[in-house]
Design a protein around this motif. Structure first.
Motif, mmCIF file in Angstrom:
data_model
loop_
_atom_site.group_PDB
_atom_site.id
_atom_site.type_symbol
_atom_site.label_atom_id
_atom_site.label_comp_id
_atom_site.label_asym_id
_atom_site.label_seq_id
_atom_site.Cartn_x
_atom_site.Cartn_y
_atom_site.Cartn_z
ATOM 1 N N PHE A 191 5.211 30.731 13.371
ATOM 2 C CA PHE A 191 4.916 31.219 12.035
ATOM 3 C C PHE A 191 4.859 30.066 11.033
ATOM 4 O O PHE A 191 3.993 30.031 10.156
ATOM 5 N N GLU A 192 5.791 29.116 11.154
ATOM 6 C CA GLU A 192 5.754 27.947 10.279
ATOM 7 C C GLU A 192 4.487 27.128 10.520
ATOM 8 O O GLU A 192 3.884 26.594 9.592
ATOM 9 N N TRP A 193 4.079 27.038 11.778
ATOM 10 C CA TRP A 193 2.887 26.256 12.117
ATOM 11 C C TRP A 193 1.636 26.875 11.503
ATOM 12 O O TRP A 193 0.786 26.169 10.957
ATOM 13 N N TYR A 194 1.548 28.199 11.552
ATOM 14 C CA TYR A 194 0.384 28.851 10.943
ATOM 15 C C TYR A 194 0.411 28.727 9.421
ATOM 16 O O TYR A 194 -0.644 28.609 8.780
ATOM 17 N N LEU A 200 -2.588 27.693 25.163
ATOM 18 C CA LEU A 200 -2.710 26.971 26.435
ATOM 19 C C LEU A 200 -1.946 25.655 26.382
ATOM 20 O O LEU A 200 -1.293 25.261 27.354
ATOM 21 N N LYS A 201 -2.014 24.986 25.258
ATOM 22 C CA LYS A 201 -1.240 23.750 25.099
ATOM 23 C C LYS A 201 0.249 24.033 25.203
ATOM 24 O O LYS A 201 1.002 23.290 25.847
ATOM 25 N N ALA A 202 0.693 25.102 24.544
ATOM 26 C CA ALA A 202 2.108 25.453 24.596
ATOM 27 C C ALA A 202 2.538 25.857 26.003
ATOM 28 O O ALA A 202 3.626 25.495 26.460
ATOM 29 N N ALA A 203 1.668 26.608 26.693
ATOM 30 C CA ALA A 203 2.005 27.041 28.053
ATOM 31 C C ALA A 203 2.235 25.857 28.971
ATOM 32 O O ALA A 203 3.093 25.904 29.862
ATOM 33 N N ALA A 204 1.477 24.771 28.748
ATOM 34 C CA ALA A 204 1.631 23.577 29.594
ATOM 35 C C ALA A 204 2.999 22.937 29.429
ATOM 36 O O ALA A 204 3.452 22.196 30.315
ATOM 37 N N ASP A 205 3.681 23.219 28.314
ATOM 38 C CA ASP A 205 5.007 22.644 28.071
ATOM 39 C C ASP A 205 6.136 23.657 28.265
ATOM 40 O O ASP A 205 7.268 23.419 27.845
ATOM 41 N N SER A 206 5.836 24.772 28.925
ATOM 42 C CA SER A 206 6.854 25.810 29.122
ATOM 43 C C SER A 206 8.059 25.283 29.891
ATOM 44 O O SER A 206 9.215 25.571 29.553
ATOM 45 N N ASN A 207 7.800 24.490 30.937
ATOM 46 C CA ASN A 207 8.919 23.975 31.738
ATOM 47 C C ASN A 207 9.801 23.050 30.913
ATOM 48 O O ASN A 207 11.038 23.081 31.029
ATOM 49 N N ILE A 208 9.189 22.228 30.056
ATOM 50 C CA ILE A 208 9.959 21.304 29.212
ATOM 51 C C ILE A 208 10.860 22.094 28.264
ATOM 52 O O ILE A 208 12.050 21.788 28.084
ATOM 53 N N SER A 209 10.300 23.144 27.643
ATOM 54 C CA SER A 209 11.061 23.956 26.711
ATOM 55 C C SER A 209 12.237 24.646 27.401
ATOM 56 O O SER A 209 13.364 24.628 26.899
ATOM 57 N N LEU A 210 11.970 25.247 28.545
ATOM 58 C CA LEU A 210 13.024 25.991 29.243
ATOM 59 C C LEU A 210 14.115 25.066 29.761
ATOM 60 O O LEU A 210 15.300 25.436 29.786
ATOM 61 N N LYS A 211 13.757 23.872 30.175
ATOM 62 C CA LYS A 211 14.764 22.924 30.647
ATOM 63 C C LYS A 211 15.630 22.414 29.502
ATOM 64 O O LYS A 211 16.819 22.166 29.679
ATOM 65 N N ASN A 217 12.214 31.897 18.355
ATOM 66 C CA ASN A 217 10.975 31.148 18.161
ATOM 67 C C ASN A 217 11.200 29.706 17.712
ATOM 68 O O ASN A 217 10.237 28.988 17.473
ATOM 69 N N GLN A 218 12.460 29.301 17.593
ATOM 70 C CA GLN A 218 12.751 27.892 17.348
ATOM 71 C C GLN A 218 13.108 27.159 18.646
ATOM 72 O O GLN A 218 13.352 25.952 18.627
ATOM 73 N N ASN A 219 13.168 27.887 19.720
ATOM 74 C CA ASN A 219 13.459 27.301 21.034
ATOM 75 C C ASN A 219 12.445 27.834 22.041
ATOM 76 O O ASN A 219 12.802 28.481 23.020
ATOM 77 N N CYS A 220 11.181 27.556 21.777
ATOM 78 C CA CYS A 220 10.123 28.129 22.596
ATOM 79 C C CYS A 220 9.086 27.060 22.924
ATOM 80 O O CYS A 220 9.024 26.017 22.267
ATOM 81 N N PRO A 221 8.271 27.296 23.944
ATOM 82 C CA PRO A 221 7.243 26.315 24.308
ATOM 83 C C PRO A 221 6.294 25.978 23.169
ATOM 84 O O PRO A 221 5.833 24.841 23.060
ATOM 85 N N LYS A 275 6.930 25.661 19.954
ATOM 86 C CA LYS A 275 7.515 24.632 19.103
ATOM 87 C C LYS A 275 7.645 23.310 19.846
ATOM 88 O O LYS A 275 7.460 22.236 19.266
ATOM 89 N N THR A 276 7.952 23.366 21.144
ATOM 90 C CA THR A 276 8.026 22.138 21.929
ATOM 91 C C THR A 276 6.706 21.380 21.848
ATOM 92 O O THR A 276 6.685 20.160 21.698
ATOM 93 N N ARG A 277 5.603 22.104 21.933
ATOM 94 C CA ARG A 277 4.295 21.472 21.930
ATOM 95 C C ARG A 277 3.818 21.087 20.523
ATOM 96 O O ARG A 277 3.335 19.977 20.292
ATOM 97 N N HIS A 278 3.984 21.995 19.568
ATOM 98 C CA HIS A 278 3.358 21.812 18.254
ATOM 99 C C HIS A 278 4.316 21.294 17.181
ATOM 100 O O HIS A 278 3.873 20.967 16.074
ATOM 101 N N GLY A 279 5.603 21.277 17.478
ATOM 102 C CA GLY A 279 6.559 20.708 16.534
ATOM 103 C C GLY A 279 7.111 21.678 15.512
ATOM 104 O O GLY A 279 8.073 21.367 14.808
#
Length: 420
Positions: free
Chosen positions: A202-205, A169-180, A188-192, A194-198
């Motif tokens: 897979f690296e985050w988990y 849900l946190k990542a979904a909130a940043d979908s527009n930022i990622s796509l822009k 998966n290195q250019n996705c919402p 990563k935009t949200r969680h850094g």
């Protein structure tokens, strides 16, 4: 009566007939008709019942949309973010597990045990009661409803809901930022996420073992929820009948599917391949009944497949996590394993096979398109049509051919072979 009134009336008549058809199904199959009682069982997962259920849900939804009008619908649709906020608070502060399975708990005690003040707990709980989560039969005292008690008793399903409202849900909130920021990239290195969680998912988990453990349990819960549980075992059990020795399960997660199939088919052995975090969860789940027939092997499906002489290779719900070029690499890596096995060894791809628009019913299509957007948010990847799968297989190796396609709604199977 104007046309809109006639449409509402005809839909109401449809609802009545469809409801009767569902009751008839329960009676014909000697099933208890569902109620809001805590003892009420889950609805059937058969394709026949799901068809009846979707027809009724479609008529109910259409009637509601006509009666409400677009303005009220849009307001309630957008306000779901606040509903989800209430749900997220209840999960984070463990309200579902603090409330006892039987009996009541006072709001004051609930607040104390959750570590929140009485006002906030009361507001969250009473919000959720409007969705039939929890009940307040006695003023100031809370008990479980038939909906909320499921999340108390089913830890895997609770993990499914919790990780969705936490990570995704946190990542979904940043979908527009990622796509822009990267409108034409797809990995998966250019996705919402990563935009949200850094970090990529897979690296985050890998960096967050608690969340990785919850994610592994969530995947087991997601598999058992709704249509997935009934349909996947129908498909895989069919396949298992003509696999006579061992199956290599690539990207096997915690191995819960292999464990269940091993119980159903005592002649089968499974090798579950995945990363350490998933395999650790598998070691916790395995029972003595199948311990000598389900094995774990650390392996990434981007490397050449080391397993030889398999009766079948199975990759389940993995391709949708990766962009096209990565899927081509995965398919290429399977070739050595297939070449080292007997001719005619199948490579089974168990995933959603996206329909062409309008082929499925609206609600059935919505379910898979929701999952497609999950892939966009979490991985910048996608669900694929049969034609898209074939194109990627051919790019990986021209010898690949799809011989059979089992399309079973939200989870299908491609039966693929490597021509010798």
């Amino acid at each position: 009566m104007n046309s809109q009134g006639a449409s509402v009336l005809s839909l109401a008549e449809d609802i009545f007939e469809q409801a009767k058809a569902i009751i008839n199904y329960y009676q014909a199959n000697n099933l208890a008709i569902p109620t809001f009682s805590l003892q009420s069982s889950d609805p059937p997962t058969t394709p026949e019942y799901q068809s009846l259920q979707n027809a009724l849900r479609t008529s109910i939804e259409d009637t509601q949309r006509l009666v409400e009008g677009p303005r009220k619908f849009l307001r309630s649709f957008a306000a779901q973010v606040y509903d989800l906020a209430s749900f997220r608070i209840a999960l984070d502060f463990e309200l579902f597990t603090i409330i006892p399975a039987e009996g009541e708990i006072s709001l004051k005690e609930l607040a104390d045990r959750a570590g929140l003040d009485l006002d906030r707990v009361s507001r969250v709980v009473r919000m959720l009661i409007t969705f039939r989560f929890f009940e307040e039969k006695t003023p100031g005292f809370i008990s479980h409803s038939s909906s909320s008690i499921v999340l108390l008793k089913d830890e895997e399903l609770r993990c499914t809901v919790h990780y969705t409202l936490d990570e995704l849900l946190k990542a979904a909130a940043d979908s527009n930022i990622s796509l822009k920021s990267t409108p034409f990239e797809a990995d998966n290195q250019n996705c919402p996420f990563k935009t949200r969680h850094g970090l990529g998912i897979f690296e985050w988990y890998n960096a967050n073992p608690y969340n990785a453990s919850r994610f592994a349990r969530a995947m087991a819960g997601a598999t058992r929820s709704k249509l997935f549980y009934g349909l996947i075992f129908k498909v895989l059990s069919y396949v298992a009948q003509w696999i006579v020795t061992s199956t290599n399960y690539v990207g096997g997660g915690s191995g819960h599917i292999s464990m269940t199939l091993a119980k159903l088919f005592p002649h089968l052995k499974f090798v579950v391949q995945d990363q350490d975090e998933m395999l650790i969860e598998g070691q916790k789940l395995i029972s003595d009944e199948v311990r000598d027939r389900v094995f774990f092997q650390r392996h990434t499906f981007f490397d050449q497949q080391p397993f030889k002489d398999a009766a079948a290779f199975l990759i389940r719900q993995c391709t949708h996590n990766w962009c096209d070029r990565d899927v081509v690499t995965i398919f290429k890596s399977m070739v050595p394993g297939l070449e080292s096995s007997k001719p005619g060894t199948p490579f089974l791809i168990n995933d959603i096979i996206m329909p062409e628009p309008g082929i499925w019913t609206r609600l059935a299509e919505r379910e898979v398109r929701q999952i497609d957007i999950v892939m966009l948010v979490g991985f910048r990847a996608k669900q694929r049509t049969r034609a898209e799968f074939l194109a990627l297989l051919t790019e990986a190796d021209p010898r690949y051919e799809i011989r059979n396609v089992y399309e079973t709604g939200p989870l299908g199977l491609l039966e693929v072979y490597l021509r010798q």
